[in-house]
Design a protein around this motif. Structure first.
Motif, PDB file in Angstrom:
ATOM      1  N   GLN A   1      12.350  34.535  39.859  1.00 28.27           N
ATOM      2  CA  GLN A   1      12.443  33.867  38.566  1.00 28.27           C
ATOM      3  C   GLN A   1      12.347  32.364  38.740  1.00 28.27           C
ATOM      4  OE1 GLN A   1      15.894  34.938  36.265  1.00 28.27           O
ATOM      5  NE2 GLN A   1      14.748  36.497  35.179  1.00 28.27           N
ATOM      6  N   VAL A   2      12.065  31.688  37.645  1.00 29.36           N
ATOM      7  CA  VAL A   2      11.971  30.247  37.652  1.00 29.36           C
ATOM      8  C   VAL A   2      13.189  29.672  36.943  1.00 29.36           C
ATOM      9  CG1 VAL A   2      10.603  30.226  35.522  1.00 29.36           C
ATOM     10  CG2 VAL A   2      10.448  28.311  37.121  1.00 29.36           C
ATOM     11  N   GLN A   3      13.702  28.568  37.471  1.00 27.73           N
ATOM     12  CA  GLN A   3      14.825  27.876  36.822  1.00 27.73           C
ATOM     13  C   GLN A   3      14.287  26.711  36.017  1.00 27.73           C
ATOM     14  OE1 GLN A   3      15.405  29.036  40.248  1.00 27.73           O
ATOM     15  NE2 GLN A   3      16.258  30.712  39.026  1.00 27.73           N
ATOM     16  N   SER A  25      11.669  24.964  38.590  1.00 27.57           N
ATOM     17  CA  SER A  25      11.738  25.138  40.038  1.00 27.57           C
ATOM     18  C   SER A  25      10.884  26.334  40.436  1.00 27.57           C
ATOM     19  CB  SER A  25      13.180  25.359  40.482  1.00 27.57           C
ATOM     20  OG  SER A  25      13.659  26.587  39.940  1.00 27.57           O
ATOM     21  N   GLY A  26      10.527  26.396  41.701  1.00 25.89           N
ATOM     22  CA  GLY A  26       9.772  27.553  42.172  1.00 25.89           C
ATOM     23  C   GLY A  26       8.326  27.233  42.427  1.00 25.89           C
ATOM     24  N   ARG A  27       7.770  27.917  43.439  1.00 23.82           N
ATOM     25  CA  ARG A  27       6.397  27.645  43.843  1.00 23.82           C
ATOM     26  C   ARG A  27       5.376  28.393  43.008  1.00 23.82           C
ATOM     27  NH1 ARG A  27       6.872  29.022  50.093  1.00 23.82           N
ATOM     28  NH2 ARG A  27       8.205  30.631  49.189  1.00 23.82           N
ATOM     29  N   THR A  28       5.858  29.293  42.128  1.00 24.52           N
ATOM     30  CA  THR A  28       4.927  30.090  41.338  1.00 24.52           C
ATOM     31  C   THR A  28       4.861  29.631  39.886  1.00 24.52           C
ATOM     32  OG1 THR A  28       6.682  31.702  40.854  1.00 24.52           O
ATOM     33  CG2 THR A  28       5.305  32.099  42.800  1.00 24.52           C
ATOM     34  N   PHE A  29       5.263  28.396  39.628  1.00 25.70           N
ATOM     35  CA  PHE A  29       5.303  27.888  38.256  1.00 25.70           C
ATOM     36  C   PHE A  29       3.973  28.052  37.554  1.00 25.70           C
ATOM     37  CE2 PHE A  29       6.388  25.444  34.666  1.00 25.70           C
ATOM     38  CZ  PHE A  29       5.362  24.533  34.430  1.00 25.70           C
ATOM     39  N   SER A  30       2.894  27.798  38.253  1.00 19.51           N
ATOM     40  CA  SER A  30       1.575  27.831  37.617  1.00 19.51           C
ATOM     41  C   SER A  30       1.173  29.230  37.176  1.00 19.51           C
ATOM     42  CB  SER A  30       0.521  27.265  38.559  1.00 19.51           C
ATOM     43  OG  SER A  30       0.469  28.023  39.741  1.00 19.51           O
ATOM     44  N   SER A  31       1.918  30.244  37.577  1.00 15.71           N
ATOM     45  CA  SER A  31       1.600  31.598  37.142  1.00 15.71           C
ATOM     46  C   SER A  31       2.338  31.991  35.862  1.00 15.71           C
ATOM     47  CB  SER A  31       1.943  32.610  38.240  1.00 15.71           C
ATOM     48  OG  SER A  31       3.341  32.648  38.475  1.00 15.71           O
ATOM     49  N   TYR A  32       3.178  31.103  35.362  1.00 20.31           N
ATOM     50  CA  TYR A  32       3.978  31.382  34.169  1.00 20.31           C
ATOM     51  C   TYR A  32       3.364  30.751  32.922  1.00 20.31           C
ATOM     52  CZ  TYR A  32       7.979  33.024  36.934  1.00 20.31           C
ATOM     53  OH  TYR A  32       8.800  33.729  37.767  1.00 20.31           O
ATOM     54  N   ALA A  33       3.360  31.502  31.844  1.00 20.10           N
ATOM     55  CA  ALA A  33       3.165  30.898  30.531  1.00 20.10           C
ATOM     56  C   ALA A  33       4.505  30.285  30.123  1.00 20.10           C
ATOM     57  CB  ALA A  33       2.738  31.953  29.517  1.00 20.10           C
ATOM     58  N   MET A  34       4.447  29.204  29.350  1.00 22.03           N
ATOM     59  CA  MET A  34       5.662  28.487  28.993  1.00 22.03           C
ATOM     60  C   MET A  34       5.778  28.353  27.483  1.00 22.03           C
ATOM     61  SD  MET A  34       7.001  27.908  31.923  1.00 22.03           S
ATOM     62  CE  MET A  34       8.321  26.797  31.414  1.00 22.03           C
ATOM     63  N   GLY A  35       7.013  28.276  27.025  1.00 20.23           N
ATOM     64  CA  GLY A  35       7.221  28.139  25.597  1.00 20.23           C
ATOM     65  C   GLY A  35       8.390  27.234  25.273  1.00 20.23           C
ATOM     66  N   TRP A  36       8.411  26.780  24.047  1.00 19.78           N
ATOM     67  CA  TRP A  36       9.542  26.042  23.493  1.00 19.78           C
ATOM     68  C   TRP A  36      10.047  26.807  22.273  1.00 19.78           C
ATOM     69  CZ3 TRP A  36      12.023  21.939  25.601  1.00 19.78           C
ATOM     70  CH2 TRP A  36      11.356  21.201  26.581  1.00 19.78           C
ATOM     71  N   PHE A  37      11.361  26.938  22.212  1.00 14.59           N
ATOM     72  CA  PHE A  37      12.035  27.538  21.066  1.00 14.59           C
ATOM     73  C   PHE A  37      13.102  26.550  20.585  1.00 14.59           C
ATOM     74  CE2 PHE A  37      10.796  32.108  21.082  1.00 14.59           C
ATOM     75  CZ  PHE A  37      10.007  32.101  22.206  1.00 14.59           C
ATOM     76  N   ASP A  73       1.989  20.143  33.295  1.00 14.89           N
ATOM     77  CA  ASP A  73       1.434  19.557  34.514  1.00 14.89           C
ATOM     78  C   ASP A  73       1.854  20.466  35.658  1.00 14.89           C
ATOM     79  OD1 ASP A  73       0.828  18.115  36.791  1.00 14.89           O
ATOM     80  OD2 ASP A  73       1.355  16.182  35.916  1.00 14.89           O
ATOM     81  N   ASN A  74       0.963  21.344  36.073  1.00 20.52           N
ATOM     82  CA  ASN A  74       1.317  22.316  37.110  1.00 20.52           C
ATOM     83  C   ASN A  74       1.580  21.666  38.463  1.00 20.52           C
ATOM     84  OD1 ASN A  74       1.221  24.437  35.329  1.00 20.52           O
ATOM     85  ND2 ASN A  74      -0.855  25.056  35.865  1.00 20.52           N
ATOM     86  N   ALA A  75       0.982  20.516  38.709  1.00 18.83           N
ATOM     87  CA  ALA A  75       1.220  19.823  39.982  1.00 18.83           C
ATOM     88  C   ALA A  75       2.652  19.303  40.070  1.00 18.83           C
ATOM     89  CB  ALA A  75       0.236  18.679  40.136  1.00 18.83           C
ATOM     90  N   LYS A  76       3.249  19.037  38.916  1.00 18.48           N
ATOM     91  CA  LYS A  76       4.610  18.502  38.870  1.00 18.48           C
ATOM     92  C   LYS A  76       5.637  19.537  38.411  1.00 18.48           C
ATOM     93  CE  LYS A  76       3.168  13.748  37.895  1.00 18.48           C
ATOM     94  NZ  LYS A  76       3.284  12.599  36.958  1.00 18.48           N
ATOM     95  N   ASN A  77       5.194  20.755  38.135  1.00 20.00           N
ATOM     96  CA  ASN A  77       6.092  21.798  37.621  1.00 20.00           C
ATOM     97  C   ASN A  77       6.802  21.348  36.341  1.00 20.00           C
ATOM     98  OD1 ASN A  77       5.358  23.245  39.883  1.00 20.00           O
ATOM     99  ND2 ASN A  77       7.443  23.811  40.450  1.00 20.00           N
TER     100      ASN A  77
END
Length: 126
Positions: A1-3, A25-37, A73-77
């Motif tokens: 999981q990502v924090q 956090s985490g090295r797989t951040f770029s594989s996640y879709a992200m959202g704001w609620f 920004d996937n380079a910066k997570n």
């Protein structure tokens, strides 16, 4: 999981702007879709915006379309929510969320996102 850790909230006058940030956090951040609620006092948590893992697709709630912009920004997570032309009804705690899987225009439910931050307060005065 990502924090996830949100920042950037605060008090702003109506018509003003804020930019929220979400550090992941985490090295797989770029594989996640992200959202704001967001969740206002006495109300249920609601979808605000989402962005695909590549940043190529973005989706917004009708209430914020044209005023808010989600980016990453996937380079910066990092994930951002630029909020312009703020209104008092935008007052809420804003949460960053992550999802492993496909993001579509119907991916707006809380249950669609598996990781959450602690939230950051946004208060818009009239």
């Amino acid at each position: 999981q990502v924090q996830l850790v949100e920042s950037g909230g605060g008090l702003v006058q109506a018509g003003g702007s804020l930019r929220l940030s979400c550090a992941a956090s985490g090295r797989t951040f770029s594989s996640y879709a992200m959202g704001w609620f967001r969740q206002a006092p006495g109300k249920e948590r609601e979808f605000v915006a989402a962005i695909s893992w590549s940043g190529g697709n973005t989706y917004y709630a009708d209430s914020v379309k044209g005023r808010f912009t989600i980016s990453r920004d996937n380079a910066k997570n990092m994930v951002y929510l630029q909020m312009n032309s703020l209104k008092p009804e935008d007052t809420a705690v804003y949460y960053c969320a992550a999802r492993r899987g496909v993001l579509t225009s119907t991916t707006k439910a809380i249950a669609d996102f598996g990781s959450w931050g602690q939230g950051t307060q946004v208060t818009v005065s009239s």
